[in-house]
Design a protein around this motif. Structure first.
Motif, PDB file in Angstrom:
ATOM      1  N   CYS A  55      -1.782   7.128  -8.954  1.00 33.01           N
ATOM      2  CA  CYS A  55      -1.365   8.245  -9.808  1.00 33.01           C
ATOM      3  C   CYS A  55      -0.961   7.732 -11.188  1.00 33.01           C
ATOM      4  O   CYS A  55      -0.479   6.608 -11.323  1.00 33.01           O
ATOM      5  N   GLY A  56      -1.092   8.578 -12.175  1.00 34.06           N
ATOM      6  CA  GLY A  56      -0.528   8.328 -13.505  1.00 34.06           C
ATOM      7  C   GLY A  56      -1.000   7.017 -14.124  1.00 34.06           C
ATOM      8  O   GLY A  56      -2.192   6.703 -14.151  1.00 34.06           O
ATOM      9  N   THR A  57      -0.033   6.264 -14.613  1.00 34.61           N
ATOM     10  CA  THR A  57      -0.339   4.996 -15.268  1.00 34.61           C
ATOM     11  C   THR A  57      -1.051   4.030 -14.317  1.00 34.61           C
ATOM     12  O   THR A  57      -1.952   3.291 -14.719  1.00 34.61           O
ATOM     13  N   SER A  58      -0.660   4.043 -13.062  1.00 34.05           N
ATOM     14  CA  SER A  58      -1.309   3.150 -12.092  1.00 34.05           C
ATOM     15  C   SER A  58      -2.790   3.525 -11.938  1.00 34.05           C
ATOM     16  O   SER A  58      -3.656   2.658 -11.793  1.00 34.05           O
ATOM     17  N   SER A 102       0.656   1.014  -7.034  1.00 33.07           N
ATOM     18  CA  SER A 102       1.889   1.793  -7.171  1.00 33.07           C
ATOM     19  C   SER A 102       3.036   0.885  -7.576  1.00 33.07           C
ATOM     20  O   SER A 102       3.444   0.017  -6.798  1.00 33.07           O
ATOM     21  N   GLN A 103       3.514   1.079  -8.770  1.00 32.05           N
ATOM     22  CA  GLN A 103       4.659   0.297  -9.240  1.00 32.05           C
ATOM     23  C   GLN A 103       5.789   0.391  -8.233  1.00 32.05           C
ATOM     24  O   GLN A 103       6.309  -0.615  -7.784  1.00 32.05           O
ATOM     25  N   SER A 104       6.176   1.620  -7.895  1.00 34.53           N
ATOM     26  CA  SER A 104       7.365   1.843  -7.058  1.00 34.53           C
ATOM     27  C   SER A 104       7.096   1.621  -5.577  1.00 34.53           C
ATOM     28  O   SER A 104       8.016   1.314  -4.821  1.00 34.53           O
ATOM     29  N   THR A 107       5.468   6.438  -4.046  1.00 33.21           N
ATOM     30  CA  THR A 107       4.860   7.676  -4.519  1.00 33.21           C
ATOM     31  C   THR A 107       4.275   8.499  -3.360  1.00 33.21           C
ATOM     32  O   THR A 107       3.382   8.024  -2.652  1.00 33.21           O
ATOM     33  N   VAL A 153      11.354   5.427 -17.385  1.00 32.28           N
ATOM     34  CA  VAL A 153      10.401   6.307 -16.694  1.00 32.28           C
ATOM     35  C   VAL A 153       8.969   5.996 -17.145  1.00 32.28           C
ATOM     36  O   VAL A 153       8.036   5.961 -16.340  1.00 32.28           O
ATOM     37  N   ALA A 154       8.785   5.742 -18.439  1.00 33.32           N
ATOM     38  CA  ALA A 154       7.448   5.400 -18.937  1.00 33.32           C
ATOM     39  C   ALA A 154       7.090   3.978 -18.500  1.00 33.32           C
ATOM     40  O   ALA A 154       7.782   3.022 -18.831  1.00 33.32           O
ATOM     41  N   SER A 155       6.027   3.881 -17.746  1.00 34.54           N
ATOM     42  CA  SER A 155       5.632   2.590 -17.186  1.00 34.54           C
ATOM     43  C   SER A 155       4.920   1.747 -18.248  1.00 34.54           C
ATOM     44  O   SER A 155       4.018   2.224 -18.931  1.00 34.54           O
ATOM     45  N   LYS A 242       1.400   7.980 -22.252  1.00 29.54           N
ATOM     46  CA  LYS A 242       2.659   7.410 -22.743  1.00 29.54           C
ATOM     47  C   LYS A 242       3.267   8.317 -23.804  1.00 29.54           C
ATOM     48  O   LYS A 242       4.434   8.638 -23.770  1.00 29.54           O
ATOM     49  N   GLU A 245       4.459  11.880 -22.359  1.00 29.64           N
ATOM     50  CA  GLU A 245       5.581  11.947 -21.427  1.00 29.64           C
ATOM     51  C   GLU A 245       6.934  11.676 -22.074  1.00 29.64           C
ATOM     52  O   GLU A 245       7.942  12.180 -21.586  1.00 29.64           O
TER      53      GLU A 245
HETATM   54  O1  M6R Z   1       5.192   4.118  -8.852  1.00 28.24           O
HETATM   55  P1  M6R Z   1       3.766   4.550  -9.120  1.00 28.24           P
HETATM   56  O2  M6R Z   1       2.971   3.516  -9.840  1.00 28.24           O
HETATM   57  O3  M6R Z   1       3.064   4.985  -7.856  1.00 28.24           O
HETATM   58  O4  M6R Z   1       3.902   5.804 -10.056  1.00 28.24           O
HETATM   59  C1  M6R Z   1       2.779   6.524 -10.470  1.00 28.24           C
HETATM   60  C2  M6R Z   1       3.095   7.474 -11.599  1.00 28.24           C
HETATM   61  O5  M6R Z   1       4.041   8.428 -11.188  1.00 28.24           O
HETATM   62  C3  M6R Z   1       3.616   6.742 -12.835  1.00 28.24           C
HETATM   63  O6  M6R Z   1       2.727   5.761 -13.269  1.00 28.24           O
HETATM   64  C4  M6R Z   1       3.856   7.729 -13.993  1.00 28.24           C
HETATM   65  O7  M6R Z   1       2.627   8.235 -14.418  1.00 28.24           O
HETATM   66  C5  M6R Z   1       4.600   7.034 -15.140  1.00 28.24           C
HETATM   67  N1  M6R Z   1       5.817   7.732 -15.445  1.00 28.24           N
HETATM   68  C6  M6R Z   1       3.769   6.910 -16.382  1.00 28.24           C
HETATM   69  O8  M6R Z   1       4.449   6.248 -17.396  1.00 28.24           O
END
Ligand code: M6R
Length: 361
Positions: A55-58, A102-104, A107, A153-155, A242, A245
């Motif tokens: 999702c998103g940045t990933s 996924s950073q976190s 998700t 929050v912004a990755s 970026k 958001e």
């Molecule tokens: O933790 P994740 O990489 O799974 O999160 C995915 C997105 O929610 C995350 O990259 C989101 O798009 C960021 N806030 C973007 O900067």
């Protein structure tokens, strides 16, 4: 903590060169050769199709990964949004392999896909910053981003770390494949990532220049567009995310060649159009597209890599290996979003309506 930094986002942007160097260490063996766990290497090289799900940045990092995996491992690779994939699954190949980014590692949209794949007994790798996270516990394999905690929050650093880890995976797997062996061996990734770290540093040192560009192009605008082709298109999508958001500017990343098929109607006198030019195959085409929007009144900003630059360009990006240019072109985009947000008076680290990890579907 964030130490002397006003915001975590700036700290995390600044940490990216160190993350690149740390990743080289983390994935090197005693002989200083890049390595990947044997089981992961086998799973990747024995599949007939790779599915990247995120999702998103990933998800944006996934597009860069697709290019790297197809080039160096010679396996067709698809990139999917988690929220779409689980409920609208494409016809799968005979021996699919799944890579979750996924950073976190928490998700929910990605997890629902992983749960389904586990029920189907299909193999998966999660590339994550969070050891022991839900996705890491439930996926077959894990590779870590070793980026240190990402608080804003912004990755930022997770994106570049994901690309670097995918490059390591692509190179190491590629070296074992007959079709790509020579190409993967000649890709001196340890050296190239070292050059990337240095190039990142020099760009980060030029922050003031990017701050001025933010003031010129983004401080007062209602909307903004990023354009590029190939890798530069993928980075344009990330750059736009970026910006929207945290600065709340209505921003979009477009494939430069697709503008004339509709989007160009949005260009008015003064609309900021920021372009990225790092790609050998398409730089001349992108120049043509910049002319098209300019003649319709766009306020154009060109960020071009050394070798493709022209005297009138706004920012020159230090040259790196052609497969790694996203690691460099994303840096000014992160800084532009950061400075535009400050100039417009918003909280950089905690944008409205958003949480750091999205744990609901
Ligand atoms: O933790 P994740 O990489 O799974 O999160 C995915 C997105 O929610 C995350 O990259 C989101 O798009 C960021 N806030 C973007 O900067």
């Amino acid at each position: 903590g964030k130490g002397t930094y006003p915001y975590y986002m700036l700290k995390e942007i600044d940490e990216q060169p160190a993350v690149m160097r740390n990743l080289i260490q983390q994935y090197s063996d005693a002989q200083s050769r890049l390595t990947v766990e044997e089981d992961i290497l086998k799973a990747v090289t024995e599949c007939d199709r790779i599915y990247i799900v995120a999702c998103g940045t990933s998800w944006h990092a996934g597009w860069i990964g697709k290019k790297l995996l197809e080039k160096y491992v010679n396996i067709p690779t698809e990139v999917h949004l988690s929220s779409e994939f689980g409920y609208n699954m494409p016809l799968l190949a005979k021996k699919p392999f799944f890579i979750f980014l996924s950073q976190s590692g928490e998700t929910a949209d990605s997890r629902q896909v992983l749960v389904k794949l586990n029920e189907m007994k299909l193999p998966s790798l999660v590339i994550t910053n969070a050891k022991g996270s839900t996705l890491s516990r439930e996926a077959t394999y894990t590779m870590l981003l070793h980026a240190g905690p990402e608080i804003a929050v912004a990755s930022t650093k997770a994106y570049t770390a994901q690309i670097a880890v995918l490059a390591i995976l692509a190179k190491v797997c590629g070296e074992t494949q007959a079709a790509t062996k020579v190409q993967a061996q000649t890709f001196d990734l340890v050296h190239e990532l070292g050059l990337v770290a240095t190039a990142m540093e020099s760009l980060i040192d030029e922050k003031d220049q990017v701050e001025k560009l933010a003031e010129d192009y983004l401080k007062e605008t209602r909307n903004a567009f990023y354009i590029g082709r190939g890798q530069d298109y993928y980075v344009s999508m990330e750059a736009a995310l970026k910006l929207k958001e945290i600065s709340y500017i209505q921003a979009e990343g477009f494939a430069a060649g697709e503008l004339k098929h509709g989007t160009i109607a949005l260009i008015e006198e003064g609309t900021p159009v920021i372009s990225m030019i790092t790609d050998t195959a398409t730089h001349a085409h992108t120049r043509g597209n910049i002319k098209e929007v300019e003649s319709r009144g766009a306020h154009t900003c060109v960020m071009a890599m050394e070798g493709f630059e022209r005297p009138q360009d706004q920012l020159i990006l230090p040259k790196v290996h052609e497969d790694l240019t996203p690691l460099i072109s994303v840096i000014p985009a992160q800084l532009l979003a950061y400075f535009a947000t400050l100039q417009r008076g918003y909280d950089v680290d905690k944008p409205r309506n958003l949480a750091k990890s999205v744990t609901v579907e």
